[in-house]
Each structure stands twice: as C-alpha cells, then as structure tokens.
Design an enzyme around this catalytic site. Structure first.
Site, mmCIF file in Angstrom:
data_model
loop_
_atom_site.group_PDB
_atom_site.id
_atom_site.type_symbol
_atom_site.label_atom_id
_atom_site.label_comp_id
_atom_site.label_asym_id
_atom_site.label_seq_id
_atom_site.Cartn_x
_atom_site.Cartn_y
_atom_site.Cartn_z
ATOM 1 N N CYS A 49 0.841 -1.067 0.121
ATOM 2 C CA CYS A 49 -0.064 -0.033 0.057
ATOM 3 C C CYS A 49 0.980 1.286 -0.166
ATOM 4 C CB CYS A 49 -1.171 -0.096 1.327
ATOM 5 S SG CYS A 49 -1.740 -1.595 1.271
ATOM 6 N N HIS A 68 -3.342 6.782 2.392
ATOM 7 C CA HIS A 68 -3.806 5.439 1.904
ATOM 8 C C HIS A 68 -5.037 5.104 2.512
ATOM 9 C CE1 HIS A 68 -4.082 1.314 1.099
ATOM 10 N NE2 HIS A 68 -3.599 0.886 2.281
ATOM 11 N N ASN A 71 -10.215 -0.816 0.555
ATOM 12 C CA ASN A 71 -8.614 -0.658 0.634
ATOM 13 C C ASN A 71 -8.166 -1.207 -0.849
ATOM 14 O OD1 ASN A 71 -5.913 -0.907 0.678
ATOM 15 N ND2 ASN A 71 -6.061 -1.890 2.783
HETATM 16 N N1 ACO Z 1 -17.230 -9.264 10.762
HETATM 17 C C1 ACO Z 1 -17.610 -9.358 12.070
HETATM 18 N N2 ACO Z 1 -16.871 -9.738 13.148
HETATM 19 C C2 ACO Z 1 -15.481 -9.709 12.608
HETATM 20 C C3 ACO Z 1 -15.085 -9.600 11.405
HETATM 21 C C4 ACO Z 1 -16.113 -9.331 10.558
HETATM 22 N N3 ACO Z 1 -15.576 -9.030 9.123
HETATM 23 N N4 ACO Z 1 -13.663 -9.514 11.607
HETATM 24 C C5 ACO Z 1 -13.248 -9.761 12.665
HETATM 25 N N5 ACO Z 1 -14.225 -9.840 13.591
HETATM 26 C C6 ACO Z 1 -14.606 -10.058 14.979
HETATM 27 C C7 ACO Z 1 -13.291 -10.592 15.364
HETATM 28 O O1 ACO Z 1 -13.449 -12.135 15.566
HETATM 29 C C8 ACO Z 1 -13.233 -10.200 16.843
HETATM 30 O O2 ACO Z 1 -14.367 -11.102 17.615
HETATM 31 P P1 ACO Z 1 -14.015 -11.595 19.130
HETATM 32 O O3 ACO Z 1 -14.018 -10.230 19.944
HETATM 33 O O4 ACO Z 1 -15.054 -12.369 19.460
HETATM 34 O O5 ACO Z 1 -12.516 -12.212 19.099
HETATM 35 C C9 ACO Z 1 -13.841 -8.966 16.946
HETATM 36 O O6 ACO Z 1 -14.518 -8.696 15.498
HETATM 37 C C10 ACO Z 1 -12.807 -7.767 17.003
HETATM 38 O O7 ACO Z 1 -11.965 -8.132 15.885
HETATM 39 P P2 ACO Z 1 -10.444 -6.996 15.666
HETATM 40 O O8 ACO Z 1 -9.580 -7.707 14.958
HETATM 41 O O9 ACO Z 1 -10.141 -6.685 17.077
HETATM 42 O O10 ACO Z 1 -11.210 -5.816 15.211
HETATM 43 P P3 ACO Z 1 -10.481 -4.496 15.077
HETATM 44 O O11 ACO Z 1 -11.442 -3.445 15.670
HETATM 45 O O12 ACO Z 1 -9.078 -4.470 15.358
HETATM 46 O O13 ACO Z 1 -11.112 -4.199 13.405
HETATM 47 C C11 ACO Z 1 -9.682 -4.129 11.494
HETATM 48 C C12 ACO Z 1 -10.197 -5.128 12.613
HETATM 49 C C13 ACO Z 1 -10.672 -3.500 10.742
HETATM 50 C C14 ACO Z 1 -8.780 -5.129 10.537
HETATM 51 C C15 ACO Z 1 -8.669 -3.252 12.061
HETATM 52 O O14 ACO Z 1 -7.611 -4.006 12.769
HETATM 53 C C16 ACO Z 1 -7.656 -2.555 10.967
HETATM 54 O O15 ACO Z 1 -8.131 -2.044 10.246
HETATM 55 N N6 ACO Z 1 -6.357 -2.925 10.932
HETATM 56 C C17 ACO Z 1 -5.488 -2.209 9.861
HETATM 57 C C18 ACO Z 1 -5.443 -2.931 8.595
HETATM 58 C C19 ACO Z 1 -4.942 -2.177 7.456
HETATM 59 O O16 ACO Z 1 -4.563 -1.052 7.693
HETATM 60 N N7 ACO Z 1 -4.319 -2.837 6.634
HETATM 61 C C20 ACO Z 1 -3.581 -2.047 5.510
HETATM 62 C C21 ACO Z 1 -2.380 -2.644 5.157
HETATM 63 S S1 ACO Z 1 -3.015 -3.721 3.923
HETATM 64 C C22 ACO Z 1 -1.806 -3.892 2.639
HETATM 65 O O17 ACO Z 1 -0.653 -3.484 2.991
HETATM 66 C C23 ACO Z 1 -2.265 -4.352 1.336
#
Ligand code: ACO
Length: 322
Positions: A112, A249, A279
């Site tokens: 990214c 990004h 994304n």
């Molecule tokens: N739908 C419903 N529930 C979900 C989903 C989903 N799609 N995905 C995860 N959950 C659940 C998990 O299982 C977890 O449940 P639990 O509490 O029972 O264990 C709960 O939701 C919370 O999960 P988290 O992973 O803690 O959620 P978070 O608030 O951290 O959000 C996310 C996840 C959106 C991925 C966030 O961490 C994020 O944006 N991270 C950065 C990602 C990023 O920026 N990537 C860019 C680089 S990509 C590249 O380089 C190509």
C-alpha cells in the site's frame, strides 16, 4: 535539478459493486460491523479483468486526457502487490497495450506504500538524461488473493487502479520524501507466499491467500504514519497547517481519523473515499488524487502530502506542489 509536475490524473475501477450486505450473505459478518470498524460500505470487484487490464485502462485515459502520444513516454512504473504474473511485469504489458515503444518499464512492490515509493523512484529517474516524461500507475486486483471465507480480510479490500502523468515543469513539485521499511514486521501482512518443497521434483503449489495481523497493523499505522508525515514536513521546512490536503492510503477510516487527531489537523483536510472502494492498496492514493482533482477539492499550487503504509511493513510520504 530537472523539475516535473503532475500533468494529468486518471482512475479505473471494475463495474461490479459488492456491498457489505452482499458479503454478509457469504460469511459471518454484517454491514454494521464493517461500516463501524472500517468505514467501508462497498467495493468494486473485478470479473475477469486482471491488474494489467485496469492499469491499461488508466494509461489510455491518461493519454486521452493529456493529449500525449504513447511515444512521448520515457518510463512506465506500475506499483502493485497483485501483478498478473511474476514475469512479464504489469508495466511491460501496459506498454505493449498502449504502444509506448520508447518507455523503460517495471513493477514496484511496496504494497500500500507502492504508489508513493513509485513516485519517489520516478523523481530520481527523471533526473537522468533521456527521462523526461513518466507514467506512474498503482493497480491492484486483490480479489484474486483473498480467501472469500476469511472475514478478517475479505471485507477490507477492493480492486482498482489510478495513475498520473509526470512531465517537465519550471517549478519543483517535490518538497520532501520519506520512505521507510520495517522488515522485522514482514510477517504482519503476507499474500501470495510460495513454498519451496524439500523433495524433487515437486508438484506445483498454489499461492497462499491474504493474511494480516489487523490489530498490529492498526497500531503500526496510527503510530508510524503521523511520524512519517511530521518528518517529511520538517524536511520541507513546512508547518503542518501549511499543508492544504493530506491524501492518505485508504485502509480504514478510523486510522485516517486517528492520524488527523495525532497531527492536530482538521479532518476536512483528509479526503476519504474508502466507503466506495475499500482498501485498493497501491491504487488507493492515486484513485483519491484523481477524484479530488475531478471534484475540485485540490487546486494547482496546493501543497499536498501523499502518505501510504502497508506490507513490508512500509511507510511512504511525499509532499508535493500540485
Ligand atoms: N465481521 C464481524 N466480526 C468480525 C469480522 C468481520 N468481518 N472480522 C473480525 N471480527 C470479529 C473478531 O473475530 C473479533 O471477535 P472477538 O472479539 O469475539 O474475538 C472482533 O470482531 C474484533 O476483532 P478485531 O480484529 O479486534 O477488530 P478491530 O477493531 O481491530 O478491526 C480491522 C479489525 C478492521 C482489520 C482493524 O484492525 C484494521 O483496520 N487494521 C489495519 C488494517 C490495515 O490498515 N491494513 C492495511 C494494510 S493492507 C496492505 O498493505 C495491502
């Protein structure tokens, strides 16, 4: 020093739109969860078009909009983490499709951060004799790397491409650039990993799908992106309030809001289009740049910070006069 400016911008996304509700029929997720955690409402998903097809559409649009001929191009770089193949490069395929016979072509892999990495490499190459006009495209078909059963990644990504034409200018466009890599965190985002078997001859193996430690990347981005922008601003001898627009990004609207808070800058200076595209990795800032130009949200002479982060892990910021 040879100066250049962004001559033209363009983008292309697949027609097929997949909403959060569509995904909730495929996996255990919901529109509410995706919207509130990421800001994403829908994404565009390719049906048959590969990365070079989207990139070539951008290339054609750039040439049409600018009135340049393909023969004017000295360089084509495609930033991508989802190339059509290991070889040929996506850039070479684009070259063949548009007939840019003079251009040197290669792909750049910095996930990214790829678009800003590619702009920085182009900035250097435009200093060389014989290199005056360049096309830089960020293009991804991430949907081919996604495990559509894995809700932790499938809801986040989309397909698309965006690009710019760079050409000679009287005034310098680049005010600062900051590229960083954090290879000790390389396992936090992995896609398309290939195994080498110990036996010989070995069977052909499939690539592994996208895997990400979302929480670790979230922490990384909200910490490192503000640092990268602050360092670039210092290098340019600019206060943050002298930067008109921050094109970040588009990975997560919450990350963008957090970066705005940490930089103590109004959110109105951080355009967001992740709701529409998800994304799109190396394409996201190029798509955002083209949309902002088309909507009149950025103007000639504006000071713009482009800032990306992602696989590697990597960060990249460039401050330019648009
Ligand atoms: N739908 C419903 N529930 C979900 C989903 C989903 N799609 N995905 C995860 N959950 C659940 C998990 O299982 C977890 O449940 P639990 O509490 O029972 O264990 C709960 O939701 C919370 O999960 P988290 O992973 O803690 O959620 P978070 O608030 O951290 O959000 C996310 C996840 C959106 C991925 C966030 O961490 C994020 O944006 N991270 C950065 C990602 C990023 O920026 N990537 C860019 C680089 S990509 C590249 O380089 C190509």
């Amino acid at each position: 020093m040879k100066n250049w400016q962004i001559i033209e911008t363009a983008m292309a996304v697949p027609n097929k739109v997949v909403t959060n509700d569509d995904l909730s029929r495929l996996m255990d997720t919901s529109d509410e969860w995706i919207r509130s955690r990421t800001g994403i409402e829908r994404r565009h998903i390719s049906q048959g078009d590969n990365t070079s097809d989207l990139a070539s559409r951008v290339a054609h649009r750039l040439l049409t909009k600018s009135g340049w001929s393909a023969d004017d191009l000295d360089l084509i770089i495609v930033a991508t983490m989802s190339p059509d193949a290991y070889t040929p490069s996506t850039a070479a395929i684009v070259q063949g499709k548009i007939g840019a016979t003079k251009a040197a072509c290669f792909d750049l892999s910095a996930a990214c951060s790829g678009f800003v990495y590619a702009l920085t490499v182009t900035h250097g190459m435009l200093q060389l004799p014989g290199y005056d006009r360049a096309m830089v495209i960020g293009a991804e078909v991430l949907s081919k790397l996604i495990d559509w059963q894995d809700r932790s990644t499938a809801v986040l990504f989309g397909d698309g491409a965006g690009g710019v034409l760079l050409g000679p200018s009287a005034e310098p466009a680049v005010l600062a650039q900051q590229l960083n890599s954090f290879g000790q965190l390389s396992d936090r985002i992995v896609a398309g990993h290939t195994q080498v078997a110990t036996n010989f001859p070995r069977p052909l193996t499939d690539l592994t799908p996208f895997q990400m430690d979302g929480r670790a990347v979230y922490k990384f981005a909200t910490h490192q992106v503000p640092m990268s922008i602050r360092t670039a601003a210092q290098q340019a001898d600019l206060r943050l309030d002298q930067i008109d627009c921050f094109l970040l990004h588009q990975a997560n609207a919450r990350i963008i809001k957090q970066v705005a808070r940490r930089l103590d800058q109004p959110l109105s200076k951080f355009p967001i289009n992740i709701d529409e595209y998800g994304n799109t990795s190396a394409a996201s800032e190029a798509i955002l740049l083209d949309e902002c130009a088309a909507k009149g949200l950025i103007h000639r002479g504006d000071t713009i910070a482009l800032s990306g982060f992602g696989g590697g892990l990597t960060t990249a910021t460039m401050i330019i006069k648009y």
